[in-house]
Design a protein around this motif. Structure first.
Motif, PDB file in Angstrom:
ATOM      1  N   MET A 129      50.053  31.034  39.670  1.00 42.39           N
ATOM      2  CA  MET A 129      51.436  31.492  39.634  1.00 42.39           C
ATOM      3  C   MET A 129      51.768  32.156  40.968  1.00 42.39           C
ATOM      4  SD  MET A 129      53.235  34.210  37.031  1.00 42.39           S
ATOM      5  CE  MET A 129      52.740  35.653  37.963  1.00 42.39           C
ATOM      6  N   ALA A 130      52.734  31.623  41.678  1.00 42.67           N
ATOM      7  CA  ALA A 130      53.107  32.174  42.975  1.00 42.67           C
ATOM      8  C   ALA A 130      53.541  33.627  42.831  1.00 42.67           C
ATOM      9  CB  ALA A 130      54.234  31.351  43.592  1.00 42.67           C
ATOM     10  N   SER A 131      53.033  34.471  43.716  1.00 40.99           N
ATOM     11  CA  SER A 131      53.436  35.886  43.766  1.00 40.99           C
ATOM     12  C   SER A 131      53.466  36.305  45.234  1.00 40.99           C
ATOM     13  CB  SER A 131      52.479  36.759  42.943  1.00 40.99           C
ATOM     14  OG  SER A 131      51.122  36.458  43.211  1.00 40.99           O
ATOM     15  N   PHE A 132      54.287  35.593  45.991  1.00 37.34           N
ATOM     16  CA  PHE A 132      54.330  35.737  47.445  1.00 37.34           C
ATOM     17  C   PHE A 132      54.867  37.106  47.872  1.00 37.34           C
ATOM     18  CE2 PHE A 132      55.404  30.912  47.404  1.00 37.34           C
ATOM     19  CZ  PHE A 132      54.088  30.601  47.127  1.00 37.34           C
ATOM     20  N   GLY A 133      54.516  37.496  49.073  1.00 38.53           N
ATOM     21  CA  GLY A 133      55.058  38.702  49.671  1.00 38.53           C
ATOM     22  C   GLY A 133      53.985  39.593  50.247  1.00 38.53           C
ATOM     23  N   MET A 163      48.708  34.394  45.449  1.00 43.91           N
ATOM     24  CA  MET A 163      48.759  33.769  44.131  1.00 43.91           C
ATOM     25  C   MET A 163      48.195  34.692  43.066  1.00 43.91           C
ATOM     26  SD  MET A 163      49.934  30.605  43.738  1.00 43.91           S
ATOM     27  CE  MET A 163      50.490  29.242  44.798  1.00 43.91           C
ATOM     28  N   SER A 164      48.808  34.657  41.893  1.00 39.23           N
ATOM     29  CA  SER A 164      48.246  35.263  40.697  1.00 39.23           C
ATOM     30  C   SER A 164      47.766  34.137  39.787  1.00 39.23           C
ATOM     31  CB  SER A 164      49.295  36.125  39.986  1.00 39.23           C
ATOM     32  OG  SER A 164      49.719  37.189  40.814  1.00 39.23           O
ATOM     33  N   PHE A 165      47.059  34.493  38.719  1.00 43.30           N
ATOM     34  CA  PHE A 165      46.507  33.481  37.826  1.00 43.30           C
ATOM     35  C   PHE A 165      46.682  33.912  36.378  1.00 43.30           C
ATOM     36  CE2 PHE A 165      44.206  33.230  41.808  1.00 43.30           C
ATOM     37  CZ  PHE A 165      44.228  31.868  42.085  1.00 43.30           C
ATOM     38  N   GLU A 166      47.246  33.009  35.579  1.00 45.75           N
ATOM     39  CA  GLU A 166      47.305  33.238  34.131  1.00 45.75           C
ATOM     40  C   GLU A 166      46.068  32.633  33.503  1.00 45.75           C
ATOM     41  OE1 GLU A 166      49.813  31.565  30.423  1.00 45.75           O
ATOM     42  OE2 GLU A 166      51.021  32.682  31.897  1.00 45.75           O
ATOM     43  N   VAL A 167      45.320  33.464  32.815  1.00 40.31           N
ATOM     44  CA  VAL A 167      44.106  33.027  32.126  1.00 40.31           C
ATOM     45  C   VAL A 167      44.419  33.003  30.640  1.00 40.31           C
ATOM     46  CG1 VAL A 167      41.662  33.492  31.724  1.00 40.31           C
ATOM     47  CG2 VAL A 167      42.713  34.117  33.911  1.00 40.31           C
TER      48      VAL A 167
END
Length: 303
Positions: free
Chosen positions: A208-212, A218-222
């Motif tokens: 999951m993009a979490s730019f900045g 990137m983040s990740f949904e587990v």
């Protein structure tokens, strides 16, 4: 306020090593038949202004007092997420290694406390390529540490740090970050899988993009059945101003405005869905939930 790498590292060297965090798993969350836990990589020691510099100082002062952050240094935990489902062992980021700060780089000891070695890690997924997240790829001798792992990094993040112009455009304070990232990426160049926003990099693990914070963070949904958690890296970088005032730009973020927008949207989702998450620099092992608190939020440790 711009800080040089020398200022950052000088603050780290001045911190007593006895203050290092315990080197073991520090928090745990059950996801179906799998486990998501955190393992300590120690802590960082940073000048407080590295984060607080761009913020409105008059409004910041009472928050610093409330959270006991009135001193010149911050010592955020470094919590690596480790997912285990009986078949795979996925480590999210690899920590600082031996070359960044003396108070960090304890991942091998933390794994050993669980009866694991770096060779037991089957996959490594990077949130981003800052030193405390990727420099641990190499051991004391400059050799790869996670020799049996497959690697994953977001394509946008990879391209940014791989670009030879990054070292000259990132700014003096972070130039060494670019050199160090590129050196480690060269080691895994032929064994890394690049991915884009929304990709399922492994069964039950989606990017999951979490730019900045960085251009391609990137983040990740587990997810395991009906259970889910987010591994958010540095998208929410602390438990105080990032929650209370998510729209304030932080000096730790490379793109402050984009990071603030990402953080605000992410906290809204986490508080609405009451989804547990793992934050790399959050306290008490980094696992918790977000709750609305007036116009802002607060961090609630635990799953």
């Amino acid at each position: 306020m711009k800080l040089s790498r020398r200022q950052v590292l000088h603050g780290a060297a001045a911190a007593p090593l006895a203050a290092a965090l315990p080197r073991f798993a520090v928090a745990e969350l059950a996801l179906g038949g799998a486990t998501l836990r955190t393992v300590s990589d120690g802590h960082l020691t940073l000048p407080a202004e590295f984060i607080f510099g761009p913020m409105p100082q008059d409004a910041l002062a009472p928050l610093r007092a409330e959270f006991g952050l009135t001193g010149p240094q911050l010592t955020p935990e470094c919590n690596l997420a480790l997912f285990e489902d009986g078949e795979t062992r996925v480590l999210f980021d690899v920590g600082s290694g031996p070359d960044f700060m003396p108070s960090a780089g304890t991942i091998t000891d933390s794994l050993a406390a669980l009866g694991l070695s770096p060779e037991d890690i089957t996959h490594v997924a990077f949130t981003h390529a800052h030193p405390d997240h990727i420099w641990g790829l190499l051991d004391d001798f400059g050799d790869p540490l996670f020799t049996q792992a497959q690697y994953f990094m977001g394509r946008r993040e990879w391209d940014y740090w791989w670009n030879p112009e990054t070292v000259t455009t990132i700014g003096e304070a972070r130039a060494a970050f670019a050199v160090g990232a590129r050196r480690r990426m060269e080691v895994i160049e032929n064994s890394v899988t690049l991915f884009d926003d929304g990709a399922e990099i492994l069964p039950g693990i989606a990017a999951m993009a979490s730019f900045g914070h960085t251009p391609g963070h990137m983040s990740f949904e587990v997810r395991q059945g009906s259970d889910a958690a987010l591994v958010i890296g540095d998208a929410i970088g602390n438990h105080h101003v990032a929650f209370r005032q998510p729209d304030w730009e932080s000096g730790s973020d490379q793109d402050g405005a984009t990071a603030a927008a990402t953080r605000t949207a992410l906290l809204d989702r986490l508080a609405t869905e009451q989804m547990p998450f793992v934050g790399f620099h959050l306290p008490n092992g980094g696992i918790g939930r977000a709750a609305r608190d007036g116009a802002g939020y607060r961090f609630i440790p635990g799953g």
